[in-house]
Design a protein around this motif. Structure first.
Motif, PDB file in Angstrom:
ATOM      1  N   ILE A  37       0.843  -1.208   0.000  1.00 45.59           N
ATOM      2  CA  ILE A  37       0.000   0.000   0.000  1.00 45.59           C
ATOM      3  C   ILE A  37       0.875   1.253   0.000  1.00 45.59           C
ATOM      4  CG2 ILE A  37      -1.664   1.332   1.363  1.00 45.59           C
ATOM      5  CD1 ILE A  37      -2.915  -1.335   2.206  1.00 45.59           C
ATOM      6  N   GLY A  38       1.945   1.228   0.801  1.00 41.93           N
ATOM      7  CA  GLY A  38       2.864   2.364   0.813  1.00 41.93           C
ATOM      8  C   GLY A  38       3.485   2.609  -0.544  1.00 41.93           C
ATOM      9  N   GLY A  39       3.861   1.527  -1.232  1.00 42.17           N
ATOM     10  CA  GLY A  39       4.432   1.658  -2.566  1.00 42.17           C
ATOM     11  C   GLY A  39       3.444   2.252  -3.558  1.00 42.17           C
ATOM     12  N   GLU A  40       2.164   1.812  -3.443  1.00 41.89           N
ATOM     13  CA  GLU A  40       1.131   2.367  -4.324  1.00 41.89           C
ATOM     14  C   GLU A  40       0.946   3.856  -4.079  1.00 41.89           C
ATOM     15  OE1 GLU A  40      -0.912   0.904  -6.795  1.00 41.89           O
ATOM     16  OE2 GLU A  40       0.666  -0.601  -6.681  1.00 41.89           O
ATOM     17  N   MET A  41       0.937   4.261  -2.796  1.00 45.06           N
ATOM     18  CA  MET A  41       0.758   5.679  -2.468  1.00 45.06           C
ATOM     19  C   MET A  41       1.961   6.509  -2.905  1.00 45.06           C
ATOM     20  SD  MET A  41      -0.988   5.666   1.321  1.00 45.06           S
ATOM     21  CE  MET A  41      -2.618   5.015   1.630  1.00 45.06           C
ATOM     22  N   MET A  42       3.140   5.906  -2.827  1.00 49.54           N
ATOM     23  CA  MET A  42       4.338   6.634  -3.256  1.00 49.54           C
ATOM     24  C   MET A  42       4.385   6.779  -4.780  1.00 49.54           C
ATOM     25  SD  MET A  42       5.957   7.653  -0.618  1.00 49.54           S
ATOM     26  CE  MET A  42       7.529   8.137  -1.328  1.00 49.54           C
ATOM     27  N   THR A  43       3.682   5.869  -5.481  1.00 50.28           N
ATOM     28  CA  THR A  43       3.611   5.960  -6.942  1.00 50.28           C
ATOM     29  C   THR A  43       2.525   6.936  -7.380  1.00 50.28           C
ATOM     30  OG1 THR A  43       4.358   3.668  -7.113  1.00 50.28           O
ATOM     31  CG2 THR A  43       3.321   4.619  -9.062  1.00 50.28           C
ATOM     32  N   ASP A  44       1.359   6.822  -6.732  1.00 51.90           N
ATOM     33  CA  ASP A  44       0.234   7.692  -7.063  1.00 51.90           C
ATOM     34  C   ASP A  44      -0.417   8.158  -5.763  1.00 51.90           C
ATOM     35  OD1 ASP A  44      -1.851   9.035  -8.263  1.00 51.90           O
ATOM     36  OD2 ASP A  44      -2.973   7.209  -8.775  1.00 51.90           O
ATOM     37  N   PRO A  45      -0.268   9.376  -5.319  1.00 53.50           N
ATOM     38  CA  PRO A  45       0.198  10.551  -6.067  1.00 53.50           C
ATOM     39  C   PRO A  45       1.706  10.719  -6.117  1.00 53.50           C
ATOM     40  CG  PRO A  45      -0.508  11.215  -3.890  1.00 53.50           C
ATOM     41  CD  PRO A  45      -0.787   9.745  -3.992  1.00 53.50           C
ATOM     42  N   GLY A  46       2.452  10.012  -5.265  1.00 54.10           N
ATOM     43  CA  GLY A  46       3.902  10.108  -5.309  1.00 54.10           C
ATOM     44  C   GLY A  46       4.462  11.348  -4.641  1.00 54.10           C
ATOM     45  N   GLY A  47       5.791  11.405  -4.598  1.00 55.33           N
ATOM     46  CA  GLY A  47       6.475  12.569  -4.028  1.00 55.33           C
ATOM     47  C   GLY A  47       6.180  12.761  -2.548  1.00 55.33           C
ATOM     48  N   TRP A  48       6.267  14.033  -2.118  1.00 60.20           N
ATOM     49  CA  TRP A  48       6.022  14.340  -0.710  1.00 60.20           C
ATOM     50  C   TRP A  48       4.569  14.100  -0.316  1.00 60.20           C
ATOM     51  CZ3 TRP A  48       9.799  14.543   2.529  1.00 60.20           C
ATOM     52  CH2 TRP A  48      11.066  14.955   2.094  1.00 60.20           C
ATOM     53  N   VAL A  49       3.670  14.289  -1.264  1.00 62.50           N
ATOM     54  CA  VAL A  49       2.241  14.036  -0.974  1.00 62.50           C
ATOM     55  C   VAL A  49       2.032  12.555  -0.658  1.00 62.50           C
ATOM     56  CG1 VAL A  49      -0.102  14.089  -1.914  1.00 62.50           C
ATOM     57  CG2 VAL A  49       1.482  15.962  -2.407  1.00 62.50           C
ATOM     58  N   GLY A  50       2.635  11.691  -1.476  1.00 62.02           N
ATOM     59  CA  GLY A  50       2.531  10.253  -1.228  1.00 62.02           C
ATOM     60  C   GLY A  50       3.145   9.859   0.096  1.00 62.02           C
ATOM     61  N   ALA A  51       4.329  10.429   0.391  1.00 59.05           N
ATOM     62  CA  ALA A  51       4.985  10.128   1.667  1.00 59.05           C
ATOM     63  C   ALA A  51       4.126  10.598   2.835  1.00 59.05           C
ATOM     64  CB  ALA A  51       6.353  10.806   1.718  1.00 59.05           C
ATOM     65  N   GLY A  52       3.509  11.767   2.678  1.00 62.49           N
ATOM     66  CA  GLY A  52       2.630  12.282   3.735  1.00 62.49           C
ATOM     67  C   GLY A  52       1.410  11.406   3.938  1.00 62.49           C
ATOM     68  N   LEU A  53       0.842  10.907   2.839  1.00 68.11           N
ATOM     69  CA  LEU A  53      -0.316  10.014   2.939  1.00 68.11           C
ATOM     70  C   LEU A  53       0.044   8.708   3.645  1.00 68.11           C
ATOM     71  CD1 LEU A  53      -2.020  10.487  -0.559  1.00 68.11           C
ATOM     72  CD2 LEU A  53      -2.919  11.183   1.676  1.00 68.11           C
ATOM     73  N   VAL A  54       1.207   8.150   3.311  1.00 71.69           N
ATOM     74  CA  VAL A  54       1.662   6.915   3.966  1.00 71.69           C
ATOM     75  C   VAL A  54       1.829   7.146   5.459  1.00 71.69           C
ATOM     76  CG1 VAL A  54       3.548   5.240   4.145  1.00 71.69           C
ATOM     77  CG2 VAL A  54       2.771   6.006   1.901  1.00 71.69           C
ATOM     78  N   ALA A  55       2.495   8.248   5.820  1.00 67.89           N
ATOM     79  CA  ALA A  55       2.712   8.562   7.239  1.00 67.89           C
ATOM     80  C   ALA A  55       1.385   8.772   7.955  1.00 67.89           C
ATOM     81  CB  ALA A  55       3.589   9.807   7.369  1.00 67.89           C
ATOM     82  N   ALA A  56       0.461   9.517   7.328  1.00 67.26           N
ATOM     83  CA  ALA A  56      -0.839   9.780   7.944  1.00 67.26           C
ATOM     84  C   ALA A  56      -1.633   8.494   8.116  1.00 67.26           C
ATOM     85  CB  ALA A  56      -1.626  10.782   7.098  1.00 67.26           C
ATOM     86  N   TRP A  57      -1.546   7.602   7.107  1.00 66.88           N
ATOM     87  CA  TRP A  57      -2.280   6.336   7.174  1.00 66.88           C
ATOM     88  C   TRP A  57      -1.726   5.424   8.277  1.00 66.88           C
ATOM     89  CZ3 TRP A  57      -0.403   1.386   5.251  1.00 66.88           C
ATOM     90  CH2 TRP A  57      -1.353   0.363   5.344  1.00 66.88           C
ATOM     91  N   LEU A  58      -0.415   5.487   8.491  1.00 67.71           N
ATOM     92  CA  LEU A  58       0.207   4.593   9.473  1.00 67.71           C
ATOM     93  C   LEU A  58       0.052   5.070  10.921  1.00 67.71           C
ATOM     94  CD1 LEU A  58       3.526   3.520   7.725  1.00 67.71           C
ATOM     95  CD2 LEU A  58       1.584   2.061   8.321  1.00 67.71           C
ATOM     96  N   VAL A  59      -0.214   6.355  11.130  1.00 68.64           N
ATOM     97  CA  VAL A  59      -0.244   6.894  12.492  1.00 68.64           C
ATOM     98  C   VAL A  59      -1.250   6.159  13.362  1.00 68.64           C
ATOM     99  CG1 VAL A  59      -0.919   8.901  13.869  1.00 68.64           C
ATOM    100  CG2 VAL A  59       0.651   9.183  11.964  1.00 68.64           C
ATOM    101  N   LEU A  60      -2.500   6.050  12.897  1.00 69.06           N
ATOM    102  CA  LEU A  60      -3.541   5.435  13.725  1.00 69.06           C
ATOM    103  C   LEU A  60      -3.279   3.960  14.000  1.00 69.06           C
ATOM    104  CD1 LEU A  60      -6.177   5.784  15.268  1.00 69.06           C
ATOM    105  CD2 LEU A  60      -7.403   5.289  13.142  1.00 69.06           C
ATOM    106  N   PRO A  61      -3.000   3.121  12.966  1.00 76.73           N
ATOM    107  CA  PRO A  61      -2.745   1.715  13.263  1.00 76.73           C
ATOM    108  C   PRO A  61      -1.553   1.488  14.194  1.00 76.73           C
ATOM    109  CG  PRO A  61      -2.679   2.101  10.889  1.00 76.73           C
ATOM    110  CD  PRO A  61      -3.048   3.384  11.538  1.00 76.73           C
ATOM    111  N   VAL A  62      -0.489   2.279  14.010  1.00 74.71           N
ATOM    112  CA  VAL A  62       0.679   2.120  14.881  1.00 74.71           C
ATOM    113  C   VAL A  62       0.328   2.503  16.315  1.00 74.71           C
ATOM    114  CG1 VAL A  62       2.982   3.036  15.390  1.00 74.71           C
ATOM    115  CG2 VAL A  62       2.399   2.371  13.059  1.00 74.71           C
ATOM    116  N   ALA A  63      -0.392   3.611  16.490  1.00 72.72           N
ATOM    117  CA  ALA A  63      -0.775   4.053  17.839  1.00 72.72           C
ATOM    118  C   ALA A  63      -1.672   3.022  18.516  1.00 72.72           C
ATOM    119  CB  ALA A  63      -1.483   5.403  17.761  1.00 72.72           C
ATOM    120  N   VAL A  64      -2.664   2.511  17.786  1.00 75.05           N
ATOM    121  CA  VAL A  64      -3.587   1.525  18.374  1.00 75.05           C
ATOM    122  C   VAL A  64      -2.858   0.209  18.629  1.00 75.05           C
ATOM    123  CG1 VAL A  64      -5.754   0.262  18.049  1.00 75.05           C
ATOM    124  CG2 VAL A  64      -5.577   2.629  17.284  1.00 75.05           C
ATOM    125  N   THR A  65      -1.901  -0.145  17.779  1.00 75.75           N
ATOM    126  CA  THR A  65      -1.104  -1.359  18.005  1.00 75.75           C
ATOM    127  C   THR A  65      -0.325  -1.258  19.305  1.00 75.75           C
ATOM    128  OG1 THR A  65      -0.911  -1.834  15.638  1.00 75.75           O
ATOM    129  CG2 THR A  65       0.760  -2.790  17.081  1.00 75.75           C
TER     130      THR A  65
END
Length: 199
Positions: A37-65
């Motif tokens: 999923i991270g690879g897909e987000m880094m491809t589309d939209p890619g760049g800093w936006v993709g990296a930001g989306l990956v980080a934002a998506w991971l925050v909640l699952p990591v915190a709840v874990t």
């Protein structure tokens, strides 16, 4: 400094191999799906936006874990609510199928990505609460599929159904394994309680 065991020490010894297997397989699968999923987000939209989306998506699952690992009782409450919201969101596809389909066409498989974000901490919860975690994992994987398949069939989205099934099936099996471990754990506890009463 106390060691943090793979399986919670309160889980019955007979159930620990099952829980450990579920945790190890679940961690490997989770790493794979996060990378995908991270690879897909880094491809589309890619760049800093993709990296930001990956980080934002991971925050909640990591915190709840982390909560599920350190405070299983709190994690159970939080994850029960998350599963309920996921099921409600999946049920919404019956009431606004075209709008949700259009949203997912432009933003990606949001419901599936949200589901994955719930599945990952549920595996961590299985470390201490295998029966509850397994039951919730089954609910979080099977109910959204059942609720969405009818709408997807009507829309002729066969490939989406196939994708949902392929991604969900390993987590369904993990849920079944955790339920089995939880039942073994509960049975062992009952045996201990009966033994202590008879003594």
């Amino acid at each position: 400094m106390s060691r943090f065991p793979l399986v919670d020490r309160h889980v019955a010894p007979l159930a620990r191999p099952l829980v450990a297997t579920a945790l190890i397989v679940g961690m490997v699968m989770s790493a794979g799906i996060v990378l995908f999923i991270g690879g897909e987000m880094m491809t589309d939209p890619g760049g800093w936006v993709g990296a930001g989306l990956v980080a934002a998506w991971l925050v909640l699952p990591v915190a709840v874990t982390v909560v599920a690992l350190l405070r299983p009782a709190w994690g159970l409450v939080i994850l029960s609510g998350c599963v309920g919201l996921l099921v409600l969101a999946s049920a919404a596809t019956w009431f606004a199928p075209d709008q949700i389909a259009a949203f997912e066409d432009s933003h990606g498989p949001v419901l599936l990505i949200a589901g994955v974000a719930v599945w990952l901490p549920l595996i961590a919860l299985g470390r201490a609460r295998p029966l509850s975690a397994g039951g919730l994992l089954l609910a979080a994987t099977l109910l959204p599929i059942v609720l969405q398949v009818g709408v997807l069939v009507v829309q002729g989205a066969g490939m989406v159904i196939v994708s949902l099934t392929i991604v969900s099936t390993p987590f369904v099996l993990l849920g079944m394994l955790l339920v089995a471990a939880g039942l073994v754990d509960a049975q062992a506890r009952q045996g201990l309680d009966a033994g202590s009463v008879s003594i």
